[in-house]
Design an enzyme around this catalytic site. Sequence first.
Site, mmCIF file in Angstrom:
data_model
loop_
_atom_site.group_PDB
_atom_site.id
_atom_site.type_symbol
_atom_site.label_atom_id
_atom_site.label_comp_id
_atom_site.label_asym_id
_atom_site.label_seq_id
_atom_site.Cartn_x
_atom_site.Cartn_y
_atom_site.Cartn_z
ATOM 1 N N HIS A 14 -2.951 -7.451 4.980
ATOM 2 C CA HIS A 14 -3.474 -8.700 4.401
ATOM 3 C C HIS A 14 -4.205 -8.485 3.077
ATOM 4 C CE1 HIS A 14 -7.131 -7.046 6.009
ATOM 5 N NE2 HIS A 14 -7.825 -7.976 5.387
ATOM 6 N N ARG A 15 -4.515 -7.221 2.730
ATOM 7 C CA ARG A 15 -5.165 -6.980 1.437
ATOM 8 C C ARG A 15 -4.177 -6.588 0.353
ATOM 9 N NH1 ARG A 15 -11.155 -4.513 2.171
ATOM 10 N NH2 ARG A 15 -10.070 -2.539 2.452
ATOM 11 N N SER A 110 13.033 -5.191 1.400
ATOM 12 C CA SER A 110 13.094 -5.125 -0.057
ATOM 13 C C SER A 110 14.553 -5.088 -0.484
ATOM 14 C CB SER A 110 12.379 -3.849 -0.482
ATOM 15 O OG SER A 110 12.882 -3.386 -1.689
ATOM 16 N N SER A 111 14.813 -5.439 -1.738
ATOM 17 C CA SER A 111 16.201 -5.470 -2.219
ATOM 18 C C SER A 111 16.794 -4.063 -2.317
ATOM 19 C CB SER A 111 16.274 -6.144 -3.589
ATOM 20 O OG SER A 111 15.462 -5.446 -4.504
ATOM 21 N N CYS A 112 15.948 -3.018 -2.225
ATOM 22 C CA CYS A 112 16.495 -1.655 -2.343
ATOM 23 C C CYS A 112 17.284 -1.243 -1.103
ATOM 24 C CB CYS A 112 15.404 -0.649 -2.646
ATOM 25 S SG CYS A 112 14.257 -0.466 -1.300
ATOM 26 N N TYR A 139 12.627 5.365 1.445
ATOM 27 C CA TYR A 139 11.962 4.074 1.646
ATOM 28 C C TYR A 139 12.971 3.026 2.124
ATOM 29 C CZ TYR A 139 9.557 -0.209 -0.002
ATOM 30 O OH TYR A 139 8.987 -1.449 -0.110
ATOM 31 N N LYS A 143 13.314 0.739 5.590
ATOM 32 C CA LYS A 143 13.420 -0.734 5.603
ATOM 33 C C LYS A 143 14.663 -1.182 6.383
ATOM 34 C CE LYS A 143 9.764 -1.896 3.297
ATOM 35 N NZ LYS A 143 8.673 -2.568 4.018
ATOM 36 N N HIS A 186 5.199 -1.497 -11.464
ATOM 37 C CA HIS A 186 6.491 -2.133 -11.722
ATOM 38 C C HIS A 186 6.478 -2.755 -13.126
ATOM 39 C CE1 HIS A 186 6.770 -2.380 -7.108
ATOM 40 N NE2 HIS A 186 7.614 -1.463 -7.515
HETATM 41 N N1 LIG Z 1 5.778 -5.683 -4.639
HETATM 42 C C1 LIG Z 1 7.082 -5.951 -4.702
HETATM 43 O O1 LIG Z 1 7.648 -6.153 -5.787
HETATM 44 C C2 LIG Z 1 7.894 -6.057 -3.447
HETATM 45 C C3 LIG Z 1 9.223 -6.373 -3.598
HETATM 46 C C4 LIG Z 1 9.999 -6.457 -2.470
HETATM 47 C C5 LIG Z 1 9.441 -6.228 -1.231
HETATM 48 N N2 LIG Z 1 8.137 -5.933 -1.079
HETATM 49 C C6 LIG Z 1 7.648 -5.692 0.281
HETATM 50 O O2 LIG Z 1 6.514 -6.446 0.612
HETATM 51 C C7 LIG Z 1 5.680 -5.706 1.501
HETATM 52 C C8 LIG Z 1 4.270 -5.665 0.955
HETATM 53 O O3 LIG Z 1 4.286 -5.122 -0.354
HETATM 54 P P1 LIG Z 1 3.054 -5.278 -1.361
HETATM 55 O O4 LIG Z 1 3.641 -5.313 -2.726
HETATM 56 O O5 LIG Z 1 2.169 -6.369 -0.898
HETATM 57 O O6 LIG Z 1 2.361 -3.852 -1.166
HETATM 58 P P2 LIG Z 1 0.801 -3.495 -1.296
HETATM 59 O O7 LIG Z 1 0.134 -4.404 -2.276
HETATM 60 O O8 LIG Z 1 0.723 -2.019 -1.521
HETATM 61 O O9 LIG Z 1 0.241 -3.817 0.158
HETATM 62 C C9 LIG Z 1 0.576 -3.064 1.282
HETATM 63 C C10 LIG Z 1 -0.583 -3.108 2.237
HETATM 64 O O10 LIG Z 1 -0.257 -2.328 3.401
HETATM 65 C C11 LIG Z 1 -1.373 -1.551 3.738
HETATM 66 N N3 LIG Z 1 -0.971 -0.331 4.434
HETATM 67 C C12 LIG Z 1 -0.133 0.630 4.000
HETATM 68 N N4 LIG Z 1 -0.050 1.631 4.908
HETATM 69 C C13 LIG Z 1 -0.845 1.262 5.939
HETATM 70 C C14 LIG Z 1 -1.185 1.877 7.168
HETATM 71 N N5 LIG Z 1 -0.693 3.077 7.517
HETATM 72 N N6 LIG Z 1 -2.053 1.252 7.995
HETATM 73 C C15 LIG Z 1 -2.574 0.048 7.636
HETATM 74 N N7 LIG Z 1 -2.280 -0.586 6.489
HETATM 75 C C16 LIG Z 1 -1.446 0.034 5.648
HETATM 76 C C17 LIG Z 1 -2.017 -1.199 2.423
HETATM 77 O O11 LIG Z 1 -3.349 -0.819 2.584
HETATM 78 P P3 LIG Z 1 -3.957 0.348 1.641
HETATM 79 O O12 LIG Z 1 -3.726 -0.110 0.230
HETATM 80 O O13 LIG Z 1 -5.384 0.402 2.036
HETATM 81 O O14 LIG Z 1 -3.170 1.576 1.979
HETATM 82 C C18 LIG Z 1 -1.868 -2.524 1.656
HETATM 83 O O15 LIG Z 1 -2.928 -3.407 1.916
HETATM 84 C C19 LIG Z 1 6.310 -4.320 1.626
HETATM 85 O O16 LIG Z 1 7.038 -4.256 2.830
HETATM 86 C C20 LIG Z 1 7.252 -4.242 0.459
HETATM 87 O O17 LIG Z 1 8.385 -3.478 0.772
HETATM 88 C C21 LIG Z 1 7.334 -5.847 -2.182
#
Ligand SMILES: NC(=O)c1ccc[n+]([C@@H]2O[C@H](COP(=O)([O-])OP(=O)(O)OC[C@H]3O[C@@H](n4cnc5c(N)ncnc54)[C@H](OP(=O)(O)O)[C@@H]3O)[C@@H](O)[C@H]2O)c1
Length: 322
Positions: A14-15, A110-112, A139, A143, A186
């Site tokens: 959620h963060r 993710s699209s990857c 990765y 997924k 990115h």
């Molecule tokens: N950003 C993009 O462009 C994009 C595109 C396509 C898909 N997505 C997908 O969307 C999802 C979220 O991505 P996001 O961009 O929001 O990433 P993000 O900002 O890095 O957020 C991921 C969150 O997961 C937490 N987390 C990671 N490992 C953890 C663990 N072992 N235990 C508990 N919490 C954990 C992180 O906490 P900490 O930071 O404290 O580790 C962070 O709060 C992912 O599945 C990603 O594949 C993102």
Amino acid sequence: MTIDLNQKIYIAGHRGMVGSAIMRNLTAKGFGNIVTRTHAQLDLTNQAAVQAFFESEKLNQVYLAAAKVGGIHANNTFPAEFIYDNLMVQNNVIHQAFVSGVKKLLFLGSSCIYPKLAPQPMSEDALLTGKLEPTNEPYAIAKIAGIKMCESYNRQYGQSHGIDYRSVMPTNLYGPGDNYHPENSHVIPALIRRFHEAKMANAPEVVIWGTGTPKREFLYVDDMASASTFVMGLDRAIYDSQTESMQSHLNVGFGSDITINELAHAVAKATGYQGAISFDPSKPDGSPRKWMDSSRLNQLGWTAQVSLEQGLRQAYLAFIGL
Ligand SMILES: NC(=O)c1ccc[n+]([C@@H]2O[C@H](COP(=O)([O-])OP(=O)(O)OC[C@H]3O[C@@H](n4cnc5c(N)ncnc54)[C@H](OP(=O)(O)O)[C@@H]3O)[C@@H](O)[C@H]2O)c1
């Protein structure tokens, strides 16, 4: 259909950028029983801790937006962590959700997941039809396993336990909460930082890697959150009308793509940078085009609402802390 606003909903991650947008979306809709844990409070790679959490919380729904994410450099440097952490997080969350009686779960991919040479736009059918991009293969494999976890649990336990676990595959996302790290971000956050810094320094020119001709698709993160809650709220028969039991994921895209050149000018405008923009064609371009076919989700009634111009402005205001 009446919606129970008191359902107990866990947002894993959620963060993060996406998790916090899902939180904003659900809160705005009036959902008042949202459960969260920071990474420090609950390490989702820890099976025993995740089991204890699910046993004690008795949740109704889960949004799985926790993952280890990063750019090319991080994926290349830490491939073991990318595959291990992501498999552990999603296996623990999906399995313990099932064991503790959670009926609905949304897995974010993710699209990857699509092959490097998938026909454009990439449709859901392209999954597992070819080799992946090597840089983020670990990765992407995690997924793909997440999608198949959800499908396999639905197939084995859907009837007997009434579970309904769905998956959404977003295109490139941007917005508040993005990672603006100078070396490991990115393209949109990297450009926002560079144009902002150039504006502050009155720099006459910003030089961008590559030719500027590759095309990419970008979705504002609050649109991703709206797609996530939309997909979660669909009646099962309606969701099933656009998916299959062994191809159950849905793409979430903006619907069109733009060149990096056009993007650079849009970011310059959003940040107020007025100098020159040029390209360095000696640097690599990456794939010529990457965009998703989101027609299935569109047919179900969801389309992106936030224009690139609006989204970049919001992202920039969040970046400078306004
Ligand atoms: N950003 C993009 O462009 C994009 C595109 C396509 C898909 N997505 C997908 O969307 C999802 C979220 O991505 P996001 O961009 O929001 O990433 P993000 O900002 O890095 O957020 C991921 C969150 O997961 C937490 N987390 C990671 N490992 C953890 C663990 N072992 N235990 C508990 N919490 C954990 C992180 O906490 P900490 O930071 O404290 O580790 C962070 O709060 C992912 O599945 C990603 O594949 C993102």
